[in-house]
Design a protein around this motif. Sequence first.
Motif, short mmCIF file in Angstrom:
data_model
loop_
_atom_site.label_atom_id
_atom_site.label_comp_id
_atom_site.label_asym_id
_atom_site.label_seq_id
_atom_site.Cartn_x
_atom_site.Cartn_y
_atom_site.Cartn_z
N LEU A 49 0.85 -1.18 0.00
CA LEU A 49 0.00 0.00 0.00
C LEU A 49 0.88 1.23 0.00
N SER A 50 0.47 2.23 -0.74
CA SER A 50 1.14 3.52 -0.68
C SER A 50 0.06 4.57 -0.51
N PHE A 51 0.24 5.47 0.46
CA PHE A 51 -0.74 6.52 0.69
C PHE A 51 -0.01 7.74 1.26
N GLY A 61 -3.67 15.21 2.66
CA GLY A 61 -2.82 16.08 1.85
C GLY A 61 -2.88 15.77 0.37
N LYS A 62 -3.01 14.53 0.03
CA LYS A 62 -3.01 14.12 -1.37
C LYS A 62 -3.88 12.89 -1.49
N ALA A 63 -4.85 12.92 -2.39
CA ALA A 63 -5.76 11.78 -2.53
C ALA A 63 -5.19 10.82 -3.55
N GLN A 64 -4.23 10.04 -3.10
CA GLN A 64 -3.61 9.06 -4.01
C GLN A 64 -3.37 7.77 -3.26
N LEU A 65 -3.56 6.67 -3.98
CA LEU A 65 -3.43 5.34 -3.38
C LEU A 65 -2.77 4.42 -4.40
#
Lengths: 107, 163
Positions: free
Chosen positions: A74-76, B117-121
């Motif tokens: 997972l990366s967030f 802060g940033k909507a990324q997954l």
Amino acid sequence: MTARVLIHVAAKAQRGEVIEIKTLIAHPMESGFRVGTNGNPIPRDIITLFTCRYNGDEIFRAEFSSAIAANPFLSFFTTARDSGTLEFHWSGDNGFAATESTDITIE
Amino acid sequence: MSADPAPLRAGRRSFLIQSGQLAAGAALVCLLPASPGRASPQASQELIRSIVGDASLQPGRVNLDVPPLVENGNTVPLTVSVDSPMTEADHVKAIHIVNEKNPQPHVISVTLGRQAGKAQLATRIKLADSQRITAIAEFNDGSFWSGSADVVVTLAACVEDLK
């Protein structure tokens, strides 16, 4: 048995900076849809929930289905606020649970 | 020279046809265990309906980044980024990913914190077939936006690796 976990977060960050958090945990993520040699279905064994807490506040939560690949990655992102601890928790089938934490320093 | 070649030819022909049918039948039997109750586009539509509820799902603002051609369906890297300033007044609350042809339509649901802060997954998923993947972003004002990507899978997950 503890699962092998890899966490990648910058050890130091500026206040207000948006930082990336990357996590990887060793887990087979057996989907429950495969069949073994004897024709019996292989029972499901997956991680179902991941949470990340930053100084006690939950900043990210993920609910997994069978479609997540083995060794879930997972990366967030989050905004760096205060120095403190990032706490990661995984839980799943057959009573699986793993916890890991890492410290972050705000300059 | 009374031996007539015709019955022999007919025998060979019918043998070839029969063996062909047998091979096709065997291939079918091999394929059957691989497809127990696949998620259909209808099932994925139902799941999307249950996520969105009565709100309308609008296309746009969500960028789903998946390789268009995947060799191994067991690990497909996937990145979802949502066009949002991520402020108190305008931020993404949750991101859901839905597929059409895996055994289950649901892939992952994530809840983002206020301070993301940033909507990324980014994650890695399994795909059982070539299909369309849809990402749905839920905003704090109750609106839902979606983005889709088509993926061609050459080696499907769930089929091989029989231990």
